[in-house]
Design a protein around this motif. Structure first.
Motif, mmCIF file in Angstrom:
data_model
loop_
_atom_site.group_PDB
_atom_site.id
_atom_site.type_symbol
_atom_site.label_atom_id
_atom_site.label_comp_id
_atom_site.label_asym_id
_atom_site.label_seq_id
_atom_site.Cartn_x
_atom_site.Cartn_y
_atom_site.Cartn_z
ATOM 1 N N ASP A 189 0.838 -1.200 0.000
ATOM 2 C CA ASP A 189 0.000 0.000 0.000
ATOM 3 C C ASP A 189 0.874 1.252 0.000
ATOM 4 O O ASP A 189 0.591 2.232 -0.703
ATOM 5 N N LEU A 190 1.929 1.209 0.788
ATOM 6 C CA LEU A 190 2.857 2.337 0.848
ATOM 7 C C LEU A 190 3.521 2.566 -0.495
ATOM 8 O O LEU A 190 3.674 3.717 -0.944
ATOM 9 N N ALA A 191 3.905 1.486 -1.163
ATOM 10 C CA ALA A 191 4.525 1.613 -2.480
ATOM 11 C C ALA A 191 3.574 2.266 -3.472
ATOM 12 O O ALA A 191 3.994 3.062 -4.318
ATOM 13 N N ASP A 192 2.277 1.942 -3.367
ATOM 14 C CA ASP A 192 1.290 2.565 -4.241
ATOM 15 C C ASP A 192 1.230 4.070 -4.016
ATOM 16 O O ASP A 192 1.010 4.854 -4.945
ATOM 17 N N LEU A 193 1.440 4.485 -2.769
ATOM 18 C CA LEU A 193 1.321 5.893 -2.415
ATOM 19 C C LEU A 193 2.558 6.707 -2.783
ATOM 20 O O LEU A 193 2.448 7.837 -3.257
ATOM 21 N N VAL A 194 3.735 6.136 -2.534
ATOM 22 C CA VAL A 194 4.958 6.930 -2.702
ATOM 23 C C VAL A 194 5.827 6.469 -3.863
ATOM 24 O O VAL A 194 6.850 7.087 -4.137
ATOM 25 N N ALA A 203 8.085 -5.241 -5.328
ATOM 26 C CA ALA A 203 7.866 -5.415 -3.894
ATOM 27 C C ALA A 203 6.478 -5.931 -3.568
ATOM 28 O O ALA A 203 6.261 -6.515 -2.527
ATOM 29 N N ARG A 204 5.511 -5.689 -4.448
ATOM 30 C CA ARG A 204 4.144 -6.092 -4.147
ATOM 31 C C ARG A 204 4.055 -7.616 -4.095
ATOM 32 O O ARG A 204 4.473 -8.298 -5.023
ATOM 33 N N PRO A 205 3.491 -8.169 -3.016
ATOM 34 C CA PRO A 205 3.340 -9.622 -2.934
ATOM 35 C C PRO A 205 2.260 -10.105 -3.886
ATOM 36 O O PRO A 205 1.454 -9.316 -4.389
#
Length: 215
Positions: A189-194, A203-205
């Motif tokens: 979720d953090l990767a989607d945001l930043v 990184a997404r599982p």
């Protein structure tokens, strides 16, 4: 007394104090239990209690020093090419595995904390600063900077702590949650945001949601 035997005896006493304290907190509420009552139920003196734990709160959060040291070691030992958030994710994953390995104990502590409003002040003034400092120091070491003059380690530590708080809240509500899956989901979720590259490529599982009921 043999040194090894002495250490085993101390470890047993410490464990007994923790288990007795948790049982009393669950039965009567954290605020209603005194150190003297914990010591009496564990068949030791209050003076002995204070040799192991400086406060009543400390017995509930036993093991913090070991967790902080582990988090630091995992973060600083990640490959240098890994982005800082990926290194933080690796540390949080290790802590999640550790919590899952002792899920019953971890859940008992989480639920006592969640049901006791007075512990919020202890978390804010005693626990949170220690975790923030440990994460900041580890990230600063990875970046090769001084946190006193470079704000990035503090910012990254704050992000890591926010993710950990979200994971802890999920675990408190649903003790059957797949903690590793929840950690990966929150970092995704953090990767989607930043931006994905801030954590790591790919990184997404495969599945970003915990088991049913864990949200």
């Amino acid at each position: 007394m043999d040194g090894g035997l002495r250490e085993r005896k101390k470890a047993r006493t410490r464990e007994r104090l923790v288990q007795v304290a948790l049982s009393l907190f669950e039965a009567r509420g954290f605020d209603e239990v005194t150190v003297e009552e914990i010591a009496d139920a564990a068949m030791v003196s209050p003076r002995t209690f204070y040799r192991y734990f400086g406060t009543k709160e400390a017995v509930l959060y036993d093991g913090q020093d070991d967790q902080l040291a582990l988090l630091h070691d995992v973060i600083t030992s990640q490959p240098p090419e890994e982005p800082p958030l990926a290194a933080i994710r690796a540390g949080v994953l290790v802590l999640a595995r550790q919590a899952a390995a002792s899920a019953e104990l971890s859940l008992r502590r989480a639920r006592i904390t969640g049901s006791t409003s007075s512990l919020g002040e202890y978390q804010r003034t005693a626990l949170a600063p220690r975790w923030e400092e440990a994460l900041t120091r580890a990230v600063a070491e990875r970046l090769g900077v001084e946190p006193a003059t470079d704000v990035r380690p503090l910012l990254l530590a704050g992000i890591g702590l926010t993710v950990m708080a979200a994971v802890n809240e999920t675990f408190r509500r649903d003790g059957t949650a797949d903690l590793e899956g929840v950690v990966l989901a929150r970092f995704a979720d953090l990767a989607d945001l930043v931006g994905e590259q801030s954590i790591a490529p790919g990184a997404r599982p495969a599945t970003t949601e915990p088991r049913a009921g864990a949200r």
